[in-house]
Design a protein around this motif. Structure first.
Motif, PDB file in Angstrom:
ATOM      1  N   GLY A  80       0.823  -1.198   0.000  1.00 34.48           N
ATOM      2  CA  GLY A  80       0.000   0.000   0.000  1.00 34.48           C
ATOM      3  C   GLY A  80       0.860   1.252   0.000  1.00 34.48           C
ATOM      4  N   GLU A  81       0.229   2.387   0.148  1.00 35.64           N
ATOM      5  CA  GLU A  81       0.936   3.666   0.045  1.00 35.64           C
ATOM      6  C   GLU A  81       2.060   3.778   1.073  1.00 35.64           C
ATOM      7  OE1 GLU A  81       0.048   8.506   0.129  1.00 35.64           O
ATOM      8  OE2 GLU A  81      -1.594   7.064   0.377  1.00 35.64           O
ATOM      9  N   ALA A  82       1.782   3.387   2.320  1.00 35.18           N
ATOM     10  CA  ALA A  82       2.795   3.525   3.375  1.00 35.18           C
ATOM     11  C   ALA A  82       3.993   2.617   3.098  1.00 35.18           C
ATOM     12  CB  ALA A  82       2.179   3.191   4.729  1.00 35.18           C
ATOM     13  N   THR A  83       3.725   1.392   2.650  1.00 30.30           N
ATOM     14  CA  THR A  83       4.811   0.449   2.376  1.00 30.30           C
ATOM     15  C   THR A  83       5.647   0.911   1.192  1.00 30.30           C
ATOM     16  OG1 THR A  83       3.269  -1.265   3.085  1.00 30.30           O
ATOM     17  CG2 THR A  83       5.352  -2.002   2.163  1.00 30.30           C
ATOM     18  N   LEU A  84       4.973   1.404   0.159  1.00 30.28           N
ATOM     19  CA  LEU A  84       5.703   1.896  -1.014  1.00 30.28           C
ATOM     20  C   LEU A  84       6.535   3.123  -0.668  1.00 30.28           C
ATOM     21  CD1 LEU A  84       2.995   1.427  -3.795  1.00 30.28           C
ATOM     22  CD2 LEU A  84       5.095   0.099  -3.483  1.00 30.28           C
ATOM     23  N   ASN A  85       6.003   3.985   0.199  1.00 31.45           N
ATOM     24  CA  ASN A  85       6.787   5.139   0.642  1.00 31.45           C
ATOM     25  C   ASN A  85       8.029   4.680   1.406  1.00 31.45           C
ATOM     26  OD1 ASN A  85       5.034   6.994  -0.473  1.00 31.45           O
ATOM     27  ND2 ASN A  85       3.892   7.343   1.421  1.00 31.45           N
ATOM     28  N   SER A  86       7.856   3.644   2.233  1.00 37.16           N
ATOM     29  CA  SER A  86       8.993   3.104   2.978  1.00 37.16           C
ATOM     30  C   SER A  86      10.027   2.501   2.036  1.00 37.16           C
ATOM     31  CB  SER A  86       8.492   2.050   3.977  1.00 37.16           C
ATOM     32  OG  SER A  86       9.548   1.555   4.770  1.00 37.16           O
ATOM     33  N   LEU A  87       9.558   1.852   0.966  1.00 37.71           N
ATOM     34  CA  LEU A  87      10.459   1.310  -0.046  1.00 37.71           C
ATOM     35  C   LEU A  87      11.273   2.414  -0.705  1.00 37.71           C
ATOM     36  CD1 LEU A  87      11.553  -0.865  -1.982  1.00 37.71           C
ATOM     37  CD2 LEU A  87       9.445  -0.608  -3.319  1.00 37.71           C
ATOM     38  N   GLU A  88      10.606   3.501  -1.059  1.00 41.13           N
ATOM     39  CA  GLU A  88      11.309   4.621  -1.689  1.00 41.13           C
ATOM     40  C   GLU A  88      12.315   5.249  -0.730  1.00 41.13           C
ATOM     41  OE1 GLU A  88      11.384   5.743  -4.710  1.00 41.13           O
ATOM     42  OE2 GLU A  88       9.701   4.690  -5.659  1.00 41.13           O
ATOM     43  N   GLU A  89      11.942   5.350   0.549  1.00 37.90           N
ATOM     44  CA  GLU A  89      12.862   5.891   1.548  1.00 37.90           C
ATOM     45  C   GLU A  89      14.091   4.998   1.689  1.00 37.90           C
ATOM     46  OE1 GLU A  89      10.393   6.110   4.975  1.00 37.90           O
ATOM     47  OE2 GLU A  89       9.246   7.829   4.234  1.00 37.90           O
ATOM     48  N   PHE A  90      13.852   3.694   1.678  1.00 36.56           N
ATOM     49  CA  PHE A  90      14.967   2.753   1.751  1.00 36.56           C
ATOM     50  C   PHE A  90      15.884   2.930   0.543  1.00 36.56           C
ATOM     51  CE2 PHE A  90      17.126  -1.168   0.762  1.00 36.56           C
ATOM     52  CZ  PHE A  90      17.556  -1.636   1.993  1.00 36.56           C
ATOM     53  N   ALA A  91      15.292   3.067  -0.632  1.00 38.45           N
ATOM     54  CA  ALA A  91      16.090   3.222  -1.853  1.00 38.45           C
ATOM     55  C   ALA A  91      16.992   4.452  -1.765  1.00 38.45           C
ATOM     56  CB  ALA A  91      15.168   3.318  -3.070  1.00 38.45           C
ATOM     57  N   VAL A  92      16.464   5.531  -1.215  1.00 41.55           N
ATOM     58  CA  VAL A  92      17.262   6.751  -1.071  1.00 41.55           C
ATOM     59  C   VAL A  92      18.429   6.513  -0.114  1.00 41.55           C
ATOM     60  CG1 VAL A  92      17.234   9.117  -0.181  1.00 41.55           C
ATOM     61  CG2 VAL A  92      15.367   8.316  -1.641  1.00 41.55           C
ATOM     62  N   GLN A  93      18.147   5.831   1.007  1.00 41.47           N
ATOM     63  CA  GLN A  93      19.197   5.587   2.001  1.00 41.47           C
ATOM     64  C   GLN A  93      20.253   4.599   1.503  1.00 41.47           C
ATOM     65  OE1 GLN A  93      17.868   5.142   6.232  1.00 41.47           O
ATOM     66  NE2 GLN A  93      15.826   5.299   5.354  1.00 41.47           N
ATOM     67  N   ALA A  94      19.816   3.621   0.712  1.00 36.35           N
ATOM     68  CA  ALA A  94      20.737   2.563   0.289  1.00 36.35           C
ATOM     69  C   ALA A  94      21.550   2.926  -0.942  1.00 36.35           C
ATOM     70  CB  ALA A  94      19.959   1.274   0.022  1.00 36.35           C
ATOM     71  N   THR A  95      21.008   3.792  -1.803  1.00 37.41           N
ATOM     72  CA  THR A  95      21.705   4.129  -3.037  1.00 37.41           C
ATOM     73  C   THR A  95      23.093   4.708  -2.738  1.00 37.41           C
ATOM     74  OG1 THR A  95      19.642   4.536  -4.243  1.00 37.41           O
ATOM     75  CG2 THR A  95      21.622   5.574  -5.108  1.00 37.41           C
ATOM     76  N   GLY A  96      24.069   4.171  -3.412  1.00 35.14           N
ATOM     77  CA  GLY A  96      25.448   4.613  -3.209  1.00 35.14           C
ATOM     78  C   GLY A  96      26.237   3.741  -2.253  1.00 35.14           C
ATOM     79  N   LYS A  97      25.541   2.833  -1.524  1.00 32.42           N
ATOM     80  CA  LYS A  97      26.264   1.906  -0.649  1.00 32.42           C
ATOM     81  C   LYS A  97      27.110   0.958  -1.505  1.00 32.42           C
ATOM     82  CE  LYS A  97      24.117   3.168   3.225  1.00 32.42           C
ATOM     83  NZ  LYS A  97      24.790   3.796   4.380  1.00 32.42           N
ATOM     84  N   ARG A  98      28.169   0.452  -0.923  1.00 33.10           N
ATOM     85  CA  ARG A  98      29.086  -0.418  -1.654  1.00 33.10           C
ATOM     86  C   ARG A  98      28.533  -1.828  -1.806  1.00 33.10           C
ATOM     87  NH1 ARG A  98      33.135  -1.770   0.948  1.00 33.10           N
ATOM     88  NH2 ARG A  98      32.579  -0.934   2.995  1.00 33.10           N
ATOM     89  N   PHE A  99      29.021  -2.513  -2.823  1.00 35.50           N
ATOM     90  CA  PHE A  99      28.666  -3.917  -3.030  1.00 35.50           C
ATOM     91  C   PHE A  99      29.392  -4.766  -2.000  1.00 35.50           C
ATOM     92  CE2 PHE A  99      29.341  -8.069  -5.200  1.00 35.50           C
ATOM     93  CZ  PHE A  99      28.002  -8.422  -5.335  1.00 35.50           C
ATOM     94  N   ASN A 100      28.672  -5.712  -1.390  1.00 32.83           N
ATOM     95  CA  ASN A 100      29.237  -6.539  -0.328  1.00 32.83           C
ATOM     96  C   ASN A 100      29.948  -7.763  -0.920  1.00 32.83           C
ATOM     97  OD1 ASN A 100      29.889  -7.732   2.078  1.00 32.83           O
ATOM     98  ND2 ASN A 100      27.789  -8.107   2.746  1.00 32.83           N
TER      99      ASN A 100
END
Length: 205
Positions: A80-100
């Motif tokens: 739903g809207e809240a979960t998708l917003n959380s997904l987008e927030e995660f994407a912003v925080q994770a983008t640029g992290k290094r490959f493990n």
């Protein structure tokens, strides 16, 4: 069933198949060697050798022969809207992290250890002695990223996260576990491409 790129929905898990990587250790059992998660607007969040990044579905298909799409039943409720917003927030925080890369190399041993002490960690969770499983990490490999997403948005709750430890899941593990969704079709690199007869989802649906 064949799907178009436009049929992919935010929250869909994308499993990527290439004949060139189908024998890799993380692909064992299914042939799927990479996984990503769909965002809105035909974008995809993935962890690759270049790190965590947002790319287009079309970009994925430049490197892989086909994509198997997994979708949660009751998607309108789970994503739903809240979960998708959380997904987008995660994407912003994770983008640029290094490959493990180190985690990927250690994955087989960690998975074996995870299986061996599973009940100990489950009991520890309910006794309050097992630490929470973090979704926000400094590095990710591809399936570690997807499992972390599901923890972050709450589809995998902390009571279950002790079982779904992100660094112990491979693309093949995700393919086999219905927590990440049910197969709903293939997106192919070209219209003439034929998904191999032995494909995991052709044999298991």
């Amino acid at each position: 069933m064949d799907l178009k790129i436009a049929d992919i929905q935010a929250g869909d898990v994308l499993l990527c198949y290439s004949r060139m990587t189908a024998e890799e250790e993380t692909a064992t059992g299914t042939g799927y060697s990479h996984t990503a998660i769909a965002l809105a607007g035909e974008r995809v969040l993935e962890a690759s050798n270049e790190g965590v990044q947002v790319v287009s579905v079309g970009r994925l298909l430049e490197d892989y022969d086909h994509i198997a799409v997994l979708r949660e039943l009751g998607t309108n409720e789970l994503w739903g809207e809240a979960t998708l917003n959380s997904l987008e927030e995660f994407a912003v925080q994770a983008t640029g992290k290094r490959f493990n890369q180190t985690g990927l190399v250690r994955f087989p041993a960690r998975r074996e250890s995870n299986r061996n002490n599973l009940m100990e960690r489950v009991h520890g969770y309910f006794e309050g002695t097992t630490r929470e499983i973090p979704s926000i990490r400094g590095v990710y490999f591809c399936s570690e990223l997807i499992t972390a997403v599901f923890i972050h948005v709450g589809i995998i709750e902390q009571s279950a996260a002790v079982v779904f430890t992100p660094e112990t899941f491979s693309p093949s593990d995700i393919a086999k576990d219905k927590v990440f969704g049910f197969f709903c079709g293939y997106v192919k690199s070209t219209s003439s491409y034929v998904v191999p007869d032995g494909d995991f989802f052709k044999s298991n649906i």
